[in-house]
Write an enzyme that holds these catalytic residues in place. Structure first.
Site, PDB file in Angstrom:
ATOM      1  CG  ASN A 165      -0.359  -0.187   2.509  1.00 27.01           C
ATOM      2  OD1 ASN A 165       0.778  -0.638   2.630  1.00 27.01           O
ATOM      3  ND2 ASN A 165      -1.091   0.152   3.558  1.00 27.01           N
ATOM      4  NE  ARG A 173       7.177   3.285   8.732  1.00 28.98           N
ATOM      5  CZ  ARG A 173       5.854   3.344   8.865  1.00 28.98           C
ATOM      6  NH1 ARG A 173       5.231   4.510   8.888  1.00 28.98           N
ATOM      7  NH2 ARG A 173       5.137   2.247   8.969  1.00 28.98           N
ATOM      8  CB  ALA A 190       3.909  -6.200  -1.454  1.00 27.31           C
ATOM      9  CB  SER A 243      -2.370  -8.858   7.630  1.00 25.01           C
ATOM     10  OG  SER A 243      -1.725 -10.122   7.532  1.00 25.01           O
ATOM     11  CD  GLU A 264       2.390  -0.231  10.402  1.00 23.83           C
ATOM     12  OE1 GLU A 264       1.224  -0.519  10.765  1.00 23.83           O
ATOM     13  OE2 GLU A 264       2.678   0.109   9.253  1.00 23.83           O
TER      14      GLU A 264
END
Length: 492
Positions: A165, A173, A190, A243, A264
């Protein structure tokens, strides 16, 4: 194939990105020469194919990171910081191409992609400055017969798993503090959005990052590639954004080698609007917290609780704003809402809305899918959402705003906290004392007080409960990649 002068801007940015694995400073094919397709979610068209790594490719990348770890840890902190600074400048220079690339593979509108590129670059600028601020301690022992020397050292080779996303910002980061701390790494982006990470890896090469410090493996079989690395013994750190369900599995796999982990994970963010709130500001904040990235963000407002005295007006204004949004393929500057990432996510959003309506929720706006072109879902506002609706408990990850009402402060705080998640909360009130009181009472790692966006490279990002472990960004971000060593000095 088109000649270079015949290529469109879209073709050009896609073709400019490496499509292979990066292992030990070399771009190479997967072990089996296999590839998988990357698609544009706005029209389901194939963009290109990238290398499809195997478990052995992942282990080869980890071996390269392990081989480079000692020399990289000895690299001067200033030199590490300057590499990050050069990469920041290169990202800034290529802002438009990187934004278009992100829009093509992820679907978000160009304006949002541009904002993410700016945000992503800030992590490199921030950690370029933090590289020279790694400190330690020196003290006299309480008995006076010795000395305590405390030093900070890189934790070692790290496995970085990034989501689709925010395909570049979630990379910088993690990569920024790893480089600043002196850690080598293997990045597994991803499956849906590998191109932004591959472009970022090429930029870091150009910025002078030594071979083997950053290794990238793209794959359509994430678990088969990452699990062997986590169980191998050479990796010493795992950082994951994704997730909660996948995070739990990765924590279990990391336990065998007792890896240092930072997670996270998912969110279920409440958005509280009190009767004294500035409604204009609250609606502005709701649009940011809900519609940023078409709602596909762990920080997205998932549950709206609006005081009964202002709920009707807030709902009307929010629906009015959302109805005016222009939906389509994000490569046009006029588009404000892009597609969801894939058919699976579209199905999930549709199921959650259907469930809520069947249980009594009222559709004020939207409530329908549009998959004739790509994976689109209409911006949606629901009111009278019952407590047993799935979307009150599950992360929506879509452009759906479910609104419930409240009258009592303590009750709404209890309801906001009644979730396994604890990433971020939002609240709007003109009463500063109430704002601070509720900020302390909310069980989340972050709070947006009269603010719809909390993300900032200079601030610690992360959650509590099943929203994660550790923090990214801010001064604390580099701590996740450092170990503390204590040396007892005697004979004094």
């Amino acid at each position: 194939m088109n000649s270079p002068e015949q290529l469109s801007g879209e073709d050009t940015v896609v073709q400019a990105v490496p499509k292979q694995l990066l292992i030990g400073g070399k771009w190479c094919a997967a072990e089996t020469d296999s590839t998988y397709d990357v698609e544009d979610p706005s029209n389901r068209q194939r963009l290109c194919a990238v290398a499809d790594a195997t478990a052995n490719d992942g282990l080869a990348a980890l071996a390269a990171a392990d081989d480079a770890q000692h020399s990289w840890a000895q690299h001067p902190p200033r030199a590490r910081g300057e590499i990050l600074r050069r990469a920041f400048e290169l990202i800034t220079q290529r802002h438009e191409d990187l934004a278009l690339l992100m829009t093509l593979e992820m679907g978000k509108p160009l304006a949002e992609s541009r904002a993410e590129i700016t945000y992503a670059a800030e992590f490199f600028r921030w950690f370029s400055e933090e590289a020279v601020r790694i400190d330690g301690d020196y003290a006299v022992s309480p008995s006076g017969t010795g000395r305590f020397l405390v030093m900070r050292q890189p934790v070692g080779p790290a496995v970085l798993i990034t989501p689709w996303n925010f395909p570049m910002a979630m990379g910088t980061r993690k990569i920024g503090p790893a480089i600043a701390a002196g850690c080598t790494m293997v990045v597994k982006p991803a499956q849906q959005t590998p191109l932004s990470m591959l472009a970022l890896a090429a930029i870091l090469e150009e910025a002078g990052l030594p071979d083997g410090v950053l290794n990238v493996v793209t794959t359509s079989s994430a678990g088969q590639v990452t699990e062997p690395m986590l169980r191998d013994g050479r990796a010493r750190k795992l950082t994951f954004t994704g997730s909660t369900a996948v995070g739990r599995t990765l924590i279990e796999q990391s336990a065998e080698q007792v890896l240092k982990t930072s997670m996270e994970l998912g969110g279920n963010a409440p958005f509280l609007v009190f009767d004294d709130a500035d409604l204009d500001a609250a609606v502005d904040g709701a649009m940011l917290a809900k519609m940023r990235n078409v709602g596909e963000a762990c920080t997205a407002a998932n549950r709206f609780y609006v005081h009964a005295d202002v709920a009707e007006e807030f709902s009307r204004r929010l629906a009015e704003r959302m109805s005016a949004l222009r939906i389509g393929r994000g490569v046009s500057d006029e588009i404000e809402v892009g597609p969801l990432i894939d058919a699976r996510q579209l199905d999930k959003v549709d199921e959650l809305v259907t469930d809520a309506v069947e249980r009594g929720a009222k559709v004020v706006l939207g409530g329908e899918r549009d998959d004739t072109r790509g994976h689109f879902y209409q911006p949606t506002v629901l009111t009278e959402v019952p407590t047993d609706a799935r979307l009150r408990r599950e992360e929506i990850f879509g452009p759906v705003a479910p609104i419930a009402t409240f009258t009592d402060e303590s009750s709404v705080v209890a309801e906001a906290n009644d979730t396994e998640y604890g990433l971020v909360s939002y609240l709007y009130t003109r009463d500063l004392q109430r704002g601070l009181r509720i900020s302390e009472a909310l069980d989340t790692g972050m709070v947006g007080l009269n603010q719809g966006v909390v993300s900032n490279a200079a601030a610690p990002f992360g959650g509590v409960k099943q929203s994660g472990l550790g923090r990214e960004g801010g001064k604390i971000g580099i701590e996740e990649f450092l170990e503390t060593k204590y040396v007892a000095v005697g004979g004094l």
